[in-house]
Each structure stands twice: as structure tokens, then as C-alpha cells.
Design an enzyme around this catalytic site. Structure first.
Site: not given
Length: 1153
Positions: A387, A478, A519, A657-658, A749, A755, A775, A778
Site C-alpha cells: 500500500d 489542504e 474541486f 487507491g490514490d 485507484r 488489491k 496499514d 482497506n
């Protein structure tokens, strides 16, 4: 918690048919009990106090070796067959069963303890008036899937953190139905609530929920926004009430955990095959000896017929002899093999638990081997699936650098002192005093830069005490940017739907918020339109640099070129970049635009398209301010660890998943992606892409492969197998073939189950040992799918750790786990198996040769007590010390030469071929050990002229030669000598001689004549010189071929281990001679520039713009409720974190023997 939910009417029970719909009614226990839904108890244990003994014995006798020895015990109860006393089988069998039973009971007690800890987590439920509702407080971890009814927040909002579910630490918002929100915290209203829920059956779709709530004759739609899932943590919400929908194994968290399978190592599977072959080999040997007995009885037995009461029956005698030899030759299938393997694995597991170099003092977290059956598999890993967030990175964003008006800031010279700012975050750190000077001197561009950061966001502030600000951000990026603006004097203080309050250089300034242009993944930018106290209208925009640059005013061309250079430098350092711009807006145009915006926002058709067109219109002609560079901090030592593992020929795939830009950026940061790689291929959603890529791959020397799941799969679909085309049956082989041609693979993604599918794909077709590390919850499916699962105890909860085989606190410890502990465990296990089979086959073959000289009568060549104690006492401890302590090289050299890991991946130390060599070696040794003593004692006499050629003297000589020969072989196999090895080796030989002198004494014979018949044999035989000379000769002849072969192999065909050990000896001699070694040249990492930049890691979901402008987030003074259970934080170690350093080639290692 499980017992409490039983009272709510969610009692566990068997299900006759698969559930098609979940139906329950609040405050109706009888109805809920009638459906026999699962309660909230989690069970991972296997036994209880009543079932332990029968179930454990049943499981143990499913092992072929244990069942075989039980069969032997039955054979030994038949006098006509048994040639050995019962205790030769009963003692080893009982010992093995007892030790295994003790280990299994300990493991299951740990599972019971974990289950009890999870099931006894406390929550408040309302009982009385037959209520079935749960009350949750701030920072409480949810223990069931709940329908949100009401909360302490305006409009019944709750804020949750889903780190246990999807690994994301940013907050998410859920909202109750208006009709249930009216219940508030009134006990009377809640007692009269009789809502009836009908919803989907239990499933693993985290993002989807469909159902209805029927209340007072009205039906209301339920979706995922109304559901709080098990594993979420309540944040920024004082209390909320919920109705339990799914409990225990039915919750979506548990449904996503995947199927738990019993993991076996490749050596285990090989041993099972070998044991079956050994059984066949044993039957062949027994058959040969039985046929020999039949022939001997037919030819020679007739001469003794007169002395036998029933005469001679050659076939029946051969039949009985067959089973007698099955008993005698049973050592070829040693029962002690399995228990010895378990002891070795347990010992190597303790080494992992005790390793201080894998202890993380900052969180007081040691490494933990949560299973004891997979240690040697750690030395054979070929593929690692990792991950990203929280595993490779710390999931902590830091504002490192920025470019403002063409000037770059953030060179690491001197740490900035923010003591002048009373509202600064003390944890924030920045290195460049010139930027502070520019701000304090009133530089307009610099101040506009930080003003933008303080205004253009959707962060929600929380001020518990005066001056103590806490920011809850949609994404950690942010939060880092707003915190940076705060420390540089532009403090975001509070907001309402119409206003934003900022403290600018100590002065309180309130801006009117006119619009938030939110966004999303298509726009890749966010804007706000504000009116300053002076009445000036300004649009502030931030987003991906490529998107912002397309919308800049042409007058910014020179500044754009300079900023682009800075962006390339930032990206080259692995930082996540973002461009900032602004635009002054004419008031008249703004009024017209607001009218059109209202019309578009209320349109029934094509609302999104109309809003996008308006956003595109106003976000043109921007003035560039600069860019930010945020670091998603890697964990310490991640690049060095990946480099070391790559040198060990371990393939590392990142499954995240990014989005693609973020994953690619981290790839460069941790050196998985490098500029010298020719191409970065991106496989998109079109099937045709595969064909074009497969042709180009043959022409590239360096390939990087990124696999983003198509945009329509951002959320898990109902059927992953039909939509995730790359993992479909007809495409999976193409995916695997393409990926295996790449130097680096990054899958973007991907959902948790995808996975696991990727891991299963490699396991199925590559026949390689896989390891998955993660970790978060997911990652659980991936961890369970791999041969070995490793959990990182980070900031995303403990779900991954609880499902893992090994756990520790930092990714960098993985290289020590594999290159040191894994390699040593594999090497020790292979040495143990080779030596164990050698000593037992040699022992058994001597019996086999003796059969040809005893008329195939099933007489034993050794003393019966020697047969009993050979594996349990005489050879047990020396081989265990070898298997627990041996090292070919120490840990320093293991890191210096990661190539030492490669033989394990190729199964070079133990395989079917190595087993055949061991059997041939045993055959040679057995011939020497039988025929040399036989020839030496044939027709010989003692010094006083008396004969010594008797069965007992020959048995003593044969067994003594055998024990000395296998002990010498053990010494040759030992590379790392310790006092323990010496003590066990010489101690076992001493014990042997002490035992034979004791058991062969007059006293033991007179005590029990039938059990100790070898009276005086030891003292009569061992005082003869020719006996000791025979022992010396057999030892030399057994060892000579081994020494000669190893000498020639090292000289002519040295392995990597031989070369490293030779270099280690040379290095050690130079150190001892005080010769100064030349220092290793320092590697200066050149600054890399790159055009590949992250488009800024916003959350994948739509932003909070609508929520910010709607006022739903506004807090009212919550109604406080007394907590039933106090919340306390566990103390963490206050020591400094462990530092990481690379090892230079010529750095002096610890002295090794």
C-alpha cells in the site's frame, strides 16, 4: 458489545437460506429475534475447554506422520509382528502430541484474548421500554453498522474518520434524515420511535447502501449518506444516536476482510510430497526384505522345521516380516521431524520479537511475529505488494517549499522562528528566514500568496480554547497549506456561509464569501470569490499547474517560465506541487454572473454542464502568484529499503487507491521510478490500448507500468469481475504478462478487493512467494490473499495488524525482516531438513543392510534403547542448536550483499534434487558404517585371546560409529560456532557414553533383565584399541568425500555465499592487522528536474463547497451528556525515534567468527 446487541434482538443463529433482504424494526425485539440475525460477537478462536482435546487430537492425527505412528503402535501390539517394545513408539508419539497440543492451546488462548478485547468494547445503549438504539460519543470507534438517527450537530450532521475502512484520515460527513433528526436526544421520542427498515443483505460494498425507512406510514429512501459503518471514528460531534442494521460478521468491515485461509510454506508442501515418497520407498525396502525372508525360509528354514511347533510357512513368514520391518524401519519417516520444525519456527519467531533493531521507540512498538509457521517463507519472497498511504508514507503533509513571484523559497539553511506569531502552530517547521522577512516587510505578492492560502479552501476550524486552533480538512494537503498561511501571519480563524474571518498580521479581517467554485477530478482546481472590507472583488484559484497555466493572462508568460522551472525542481525532489493565481473582478460583471449562476444552479436539466461552463468563463485571465510544494513525508528509510530489496531481486508492486499523479509522484520519491526509465506507460480504460502497448514493450529496456482503474470504477461496482476489465479472465494473462515485463508496477485507484485480485493473479500464474504489506483495513484482503501478510501499525488503525502474520511500526524494518531474519530462517530450516534426513536415512539404511546378514529375521542392528533415544536425546539438541543459531554471514554482510537473498527465491538450499543428493549421501555413509565395522570385527579376538565377535559388541560398535559420524557431519554443516553449539554437540556424545555405561551395567540388568540385556558390553568392547581405530576409520571415510566436494566446489564453482564469506574473512584479517581501508566515496545525489508533477492530491470525492456555502457545518452548543465510560489515551514512549542510515561498502562490520 456482542452480548449487548443480543439484547437488542440481533441474536446469532443459523440461516437456512441465503438472506435476500434485511428487515428490522426499532424497539421490536420479538420481530428482530425471529429473523435470527448474527449478533455483534467476533470469533476467531478454534476451541473451547470442552472441544479442545478431541478436536486437537483429530487435527493432529490428520497429519500423515502422526497417523502412521498410531498405526505402528497398533502393529506393535501384535506379538507375531512386533520386533520392538511398545515404548519405542509410544514415548516419541506422546511427546510430539503433547508439545503440539501445548503450542496450539497457547495460540488459541491468544485468539480468545483478542476476541474478548474486541467483543468487550463498551458503548452506551438505551434499554428500557424495549429500546434498541445505540448512543455514541466523540472519538468513539463504531462497533456495528448503524442507521444515523440524530446528532448534536446542526441539521443532524456527523463527522467521521474512516481510516479503519479505506485508510483515509480526512473527515467525511454523514447526515441523518430530517424526520429522524427531530428525535434529537429526547429519551421519550426515541422510546416511541418505531421505524421499520428494509435494506440490502450483508455485503462488502463500502460505498453503497440501498434501503428504505418506513415511519408513520411514510417511506423514506436510505443511502450510504445515512449509514455509519463499523470501524469509523466519530469526530467533531459530541453525540449521535443510531439504529443497528448489521452486526458482527455481517458488517461491511468484516465482509471486506476476506476469507481466512490456513497458510502453509512451500517447504511444508515439499515436505508433504517427500513424506509420501518416503512412504513408498519404505514399502519398497520392506517388500525387498520380506521377499528375501520368504526365499531364505524356503531354502534354509526347512533345516530348522523340526524345532518349530507349526513347521515352516514361507509366504506367511514373509507377510509377518514385511510388517515387522515396517516397524523397524519407521525411523525413515521420523515423527520428531514435525515437532522439531515447530520448535525451530517458534525460536526464529522469538528472534523477530526480540530484535531491538526492529523496535520503534516513538510509539513503543516492537516487531511481532503473529504466526510461527511462515518464518522460512520470509527467505523466499519474490513479489512484494505494498500500500502507499501510511505504509510508504507517514500520511503527514508538510509545507516544504514555495515559489512566489518568480523567487523560490525553502532552502534548508536555518529553521524559521515563529515566536512573533502568537497564533502559529508550534508543530510547523520551515527553513528560510527570507520568506518571513518578506511577509513582515509587507511584500504585496508574498502577502497575496498567503492570503490566497488562508481563503481558498474548505477547511473547517475548531477553537477549543482561545488561540488553540484545530483544522479539520478534507485532505491533509489542504490542512498543510492553511497551516502554512497561519504560521506566516494569515490565520484562518472562522467562517460562516457568507463570511470568512482571517487574522492578517495581527489584524482581524472579515471577507464576504460570494461563491465557492469547488474541486472535482475533472476541474482539478478550486476557486473562491470574496469581497474585501474595502469592497474589492477577487477570485482566488489553486489547482494543478497544467490547468492553471492554461487560464493565465498572456502577461504572465515570463513568470510562468520561471515558475515552471521551480515546479520541475520541486517535482524532482518528490514534492507535490500546486499553482496559485488570482483575478480582480468587476462588480457589474459579478452581479450578472451571480444571476446566471443561480439560474444554472436551479436548472433541472444539464445542471452540471451549465455550472462548469460558468466556472470556465470566470476562471480566465488569471494572474499567477506562484506555486506550493508539499511533501507527503515518506517514512524514514523507505528509498533505501526499496533499493536494497530491488538488489535482492524482489519485485515491488504498489497497489493504492490514490489517483495516478499522486502514486507516480511517490514512485519518484522512493526511487521506484527514475528518470533514466525510458517510458511511463499508462493503461487506460480502452481495451485497444493493450495491443499497442504489448508491441512497444519489446523495444524498451526500462519500463514503468501504471494501472489506474478506469474512472467509472472510482467506487467499487456491484460486480468487480465484469467491470474491472484488466482483471477479467480473458485479460488477466495479458495484464500479468505486461506487468512482469516492467521494472516497476504501480496500480492506481484500486479497491480493497481488487488489491487481493492482483495478488491472487500473481500467486496463481507465477508460482512465486508473495508478501503484502499495508496499514489500513482497506489492505486486509490483500494481506490475507498473499502468502505472507505484514501489517504496519501506523495511523490507520490496527485492522491490518490484527489480520497480518507479522507486524512492525515502520516500512524500513521490512528489509531486516526479509534479508536477515527471513534468509537466516530459510537457511536454518534447509540445513535442518538436509541433516535430519541424512542422519535418519543413514540410521535406517544400516538396518536395511543388516537384514541381508540376519536371515531377514527383522532383528535390530542396534540396542532397543539406542533406537528410542537416537532422535529424542542423542541427536536432538545438536541439530536444534544448528537450526536456531547458525548464520552463514552476519546481519551486516546480509545488508551489504542483498544478492545473498537470491538462492532462497530459487529454492537452491532444499529441493527434490537436494533431497535425492541427501539420500545418496546417506546410502554411502550407511555402507561405510555397516561394512567397515562388520569387516573389522569378523573373526577377530580380544587382546587376551577371547572372541569379541558377538551381536551385542557389533551393535555397540555400529551405533557408536553412526553417532560419531553424524556428529562430525553436523560440525561440517555449522558455520557459526557458539558455546551453545559446542555444549550440545559434545554434551550429547558425553550423554551417549554415560547412558550406555549405565544401561549396560550389572545393576540395570539385575533390576529389569528383559529390558537391559546388553550387560557388560560397553566396558568389554570399548577397552579394545581396534574398536576405537574402527571408529576413526569409519569417520574418516564418511567425511572425506564431503570435505573433498566442498573444497572443489569453493575452488571451482563458488556460490555467492562462498564469495561473501571469503571477503568477510579477508576484511576481518585486515581489521585485525589494523590496516586502514579506503573510505567509500560519498554519493552526492544530483538535483533532479522533472516535468512529471503531481496534480495535487485532493480527495477523490467531490469537495465540500456546497456544504460550506449551505451552512450545514455550523456548530450549535451541543447538549452535553455524561459519559458512561471514560476515554483515556494510552501512553506512548517519549524516546527519540530510531535513526536510519545507509551502510557504506567499506564500513567496518561487527566481528564474526
Amino acid at each position: 458489545m456482542g452480548s449487548l446487541l443480543s439484547q437488542l434482538g440481533l441474536e446469532c443463529g443459523g440461516k437456512d437460506v441465503r438472506e435476500k433482504e434485511r428487515h428490522l424494526r426499532a424497539n421490536d425485539r420479538e420481530l428482530n429475534l425471529s429473523y435470527k440475525y448474527a449478533d455483534n460477537a467476533i470469533k476467531t478462536s478454534k476451541y473451547n475447554i470442552f472441544t479442545f482435546l478431541p478436536l486437537n487430537l483429530f487435527e493432529q492425527f490428520q497429519r500423515l506422520a502422526n497417523a502412521y505412528f498410531l498405526f505402528l503402535l497398533c502393529l506393535q501390539s501384535i506379538p507375531e509382528v512386533s520386533s520392538l517394545p511398545w515404548y519405542t513408539t509410544v514415548v516419541p508419539l506422546v511427546l510430539v502430541l503433547s508439545m503440539t497440543m501445548a503450542k496450539d492451546s497457547s495460540d488459541d488462548m491468544n485468539r480468545h484474548r483478542c476476541d474478548k478485547q474486541v467483543n468487550n468494547r463498551k458503548v452506551e445503549i438505551l434499554i428500557g421500554g424495549d429500546l434498541s438504539l445505540i448512543l455514541l460519543y466523540l472519538s468513539l470507534l463504531l462497533q456495528a453498522d448503524l442507521l444515523l438517527l440524530s446528532s448534536s450537530e446542526p441539521l443532524n450532521l456527523v463527522y467521521i474518520e474512516t481510516a479503519e475502512l479505506d485508510g483515509e484520515t480526512n473527515l467525511k460527513v454523514k447526515q441523518a434524515l430530517t424526520v429522524t433528526g427531530k428525535l434529537e436526544d429526547s429519551i421519550e421520542k426515541l422510546a416511541n420511535f418505531n421505524g421499520e427498515v428494509r435494506c440490502e443483505p450483508p455485503n462488502n460494498r463500502l460505498d453503497k447502501f440501498t434501503g428504505t425507512l418506513t415511519l408513520n406510514g411514510e417511506t423514506y429512501s436510505l443511502d450510504n449518506e445515512r449509514i455509519l459503518l463499523r470501524g469509523c471514528t466519530l469526530r467533531n460531534t459530541q453525540w449521535c444516536f443510531g439504529l443497528v442494521v448489521f452486526g458482527g460478521p455481517d458488517t461491511k468491515l468484516m465482509q471486506n476482510c476476506g476469507r481466512t485461509t490456513f497458510k502453509r510454506t512451500s517447504i511444508d508442501r515439499l515436505m508433504n510430497v517427500l513424506v509420501l515418497n518416503i512412504f513408498g520407498f519404505l514399502m519398497i525396502m520392506c517388500l525387498i526384505l520380506a521377499i528375501g525372508n520368504g526365499i531364505w525360509e524356503y531354502q534354509e528354514g526347512s533345516k530348522f522345521a523340526a524345532f518349530l511347533p507349526k513347521g515352516v510357512n514361507a509366504p506367511f513368514s514373509a507377510f509377518l516380516t514385511f510388517w515387522s520391518y515396517v516397524i523397524i524401519l519407521n525411523t525413515v519417516v521420523p515423527i520428531s521431524l514435525y515437532i522439531s520444525v515447530e520448535i525451530i519456527r517458534l525460536g526464529n519467531s522469538f528472534y523477530i520479537n526480540w530484535d531491538r533493531k526492529m523496535y520503534y521507540p516513538k510509539s513503543d512498538t516492537p516487531a511481532e511475529a503473529r504466526t510461527t509457521t511462515l518464518n522460512e517463507e520470509l527467505g523466499q519472497i519474490k513479489y512484494i505488494f505494498s500500500d502507499k498511504t501510511g505504509t510508504l508514507t507517514q500520511n503527514i503533509m508538510t509545507f516544504n517549499k514555495c515559489s512566489i513571484n518568480g523567487k523560490s523559497y525553502g532552502e534548508p539553511w536555518q529553521k524559521v522562528d515563529f515566536s512573533w506569531n502568537n497564533l502559529a502552530d508550534p508543530k510547523f517547521c520551515f527553513h528560510d528566514n527570507s520568506l518571513v522577512e518578506e511577509v513582515r516587510e509587507g511584500n504585496p505578492e508574498v502577502q497575496a500568496f498567503f492570503r490566497l492560502l488562508a481563503l481558498c479552501h474548505t477547511v473547517m476550524p475548531e477553537e477549543k480554547k482561545e488561540g488553540e486552533l484545530y483544522y479539520q480538512a478534507q485532505s491533509p494537503d489542504e490542512g498543510a497549506l492553511v497551516t502554512a498561511a497561519r504560521n506566516f501571519g494569515f490565520v484562518f480563524r472562522s467562517r460562516t456561509p457568507e463570511r470568512i474571518t482571517v487574522v492578517e498580521m495581527g489584524e482581524l479581517v472579515t471577507y464576504e464569501l460570494l461563491a465557492v467554485l469547488d474541486f472535482n477530478n475533472v476541474r482539478k482546481r478550486m476557486s473562491v470569490i470574496v469581497r474585501s472590507p474595502e469592497g474589492k472583488l477577487t477570485l482566488y484559484c489553486k489547482g494543478a499547474d497544467t490547468i492553471i497555466f492554461e487560464r493565465l493572462n498572456p502577461s504572465c508568460s515570463n513568470l510562468t517560465e520561471v515558475t515552471t522551472e521551480h515546479l520541475n525542481e520541486f517535482a524532482g525532489e518528490g514534492l507535490r506541487t500546486l499553482a496559485l493565481a488570482y483575478k480582480d473582478i468587476d462588480p457589474e460583471y459579478m452581479e450578472d454572473w451571480k444571476l446566471r449562476h443561480h439560474e444554472a444552479n436551479t436548472a433541472m436539466d444539464e445542471r452540471e454542464e451549465k455550472l462548469d461552463a460558468l466556472y470556465e468563463e470566470i476562471e480566465k485571465g488569471l494572474q499567477l502568484l506562484g506555486s506550493t510544494a508539499v511533501e507527503d513525508k515518506l517514512q524514514d528509510g523507505v528509498p533505501q529499503t526499496i533499493e536494497q530489496l530491488s538488489k535482492a531481486d524482489i519485485k515491488i508492486w504498489v497497489l493504492t487507491g490514490d489517483k495516478q499523479e499522486t502514486a507516480e509522484n511517490i514512485g519518484y520519491s522512493c526511487n521506484m521510478l527514475r528518470d533514466e526509465m525510458n517510458e511511463v506507460f499508462i493503461v487506460l480504460k480502452h481495451h485497444s490500448t493493450w495491443n499497442s502497448i504489448s508491441l512497444v514493450f519489446h523495444e524498451q529496456s526500462f519500463i514503468t507500468f501504471l494501472l489506474p482503474i478506469p474512472p467509472h470504477l472510482t467506487l467499487p461496482p456491484p460486480s468487480l469481475s465484469t467491470q474491472a476489465f484488466a482483471l477479467e479472465k480473458d485479460m488477466e494473462m495479458e495484464l500479468l504478462r505486461t506487468a512482469c515485463m516492467c521494472q516497476t508496477v504501480i496500480c492506481c485507484r484500486v479497491t480493497p478487493l481488487q488489491k487481493a485480485q492482483v495478488v491472487e493473479l500473481v500467486k496463481k500464474y507465477k508460482q512465486a512467494v508473495t508478501l503484502a504489506v499495508g496499514d489500513g483495513a482497506n489492505d486486509v484482503s490483500m494481506i490475507k490473499a498473499a502468502h505472507i501478510g505484514v501489517g504496519i501499525s501506523g495511523q490507520e488503525g490496527m485492522q491490518a495488524v490484527l489480520s497480518s502474520d507479522y507486524s512492525f511500526a515502520q516500512f524500513r524494518y521490512l528489509q531486516r525482516l526479509l534479508l536477515v531474519h527471513g534468509r537466516w530462517s530459510y537457511l536454518r530450516m534447509c540445513k535442518f531438513l538436509r541433516y535430519f534426513f541424512y542422519k535418519n536415512f543413514t540410521f535406517t539404511f544400516v538396518h536395511f543392510w543388516y537384514g541381508f546378514f540376519c536371515g531377514f529375521s527383522a532383528q535390530t542392528v542396534y540396542d532397543e534403547w539406542f533406537i528410542t533415544l537416537y532422535n529424542l536425546v542423542y541427536t536432538a539438541l545438536p541439530v536444534l542448536s544448528l537450526s536456531l543459531l547458525d548464520q552463514d554471514v552476519n546481519d551486516w554482510w546480509s545488508f551489504q550483499y542483498p544478492q545473498l537473498y537470491t538462492p532462497g527465491q530459487l529454492n537452491q538450499y532444499f529441493s527434490k534434487r537436494a533431497f535425492v543428493y541427501t539420500v545418496l549421501h546417506s546410502g554411502y555413509s550407511s555402507l561405510v558404517l555397516f561394512f567397515i565395522p562388520w569387516a573389522a570385527m569378523y573373526d577377530t579376538v580380544r587382546d587376551d585371546g577371547k572372541e569379541i565377535v558377538d551381536y551385542q559388541s557389533f551393535a555397540l560398535l555400529a551405533q557408536t560409529c553412526l553417532l560419531i559420524a553424524v556428529s562430525i557431519q553436523l560440525g561440517l554443516d555449522t558455520h557459526y560456532w557458539t558455546a551453545v553449539n559446542q555444549f550440545f554437540l559434545w554434551g550429547s556424545l558425553s550423554v551417549y557414553f554415560a547412558v550406555i555405561f549405565t544401561m549396560y551395567s550389572n545393576g540395570m540388568f539385575l533390576t529389569l533383565i528383559s529390558s537391559f540385556p546388553f550387560i557388560g558390553t560397553a566396558r568389554n568392547s570399548l577397552n579394545q584399541p581396534n574398536v576405537w581405530l574402527t571408529m576413526l576409520l569409519t569417520s574418516i571415510l564418511c567425511v572425506l568425500p564431503v570435505v573433498a566436494y566442498r573444497f572443489l566446489r569453493i575452488l571451482l564453482w563458488p556460490t555467492i555465499n562462498d564469495k561473501v564469506r571469503g571477503r568477510g574473512s579477508t576484511h576481518l584479517s585486515l581489521v585485525r592487522q589494523d590496516k586502514v581501508l579506503p573510505p567509500a566515496p560519498r554519493r552526492v545525489q544530483a538535483r533532479r528536474t522533472s516535468t512529471r508533477r503531481s496534480g495535487y492530491a485532493f480527495s477523490h470525492a467531490q469537495g465540500y463547497g456546497d456544504l460550506v456555502t449551505s451552512g450545514k457545518f455550523l456548530r450549535r452548543t451541543p447538549k452535553s451528556r455524561p459519559a458512561l465510560f471514560s476515554q483515556t489515551d494510552s501512553p506512548l514512549a517519549q524516546t527519540q525515534p530510531q535513526s536510519y542510515r545507509t551502510i557504506s561498502e567499506w564500513e567496518e562490520p561487527p566481528l564474526s567468527p
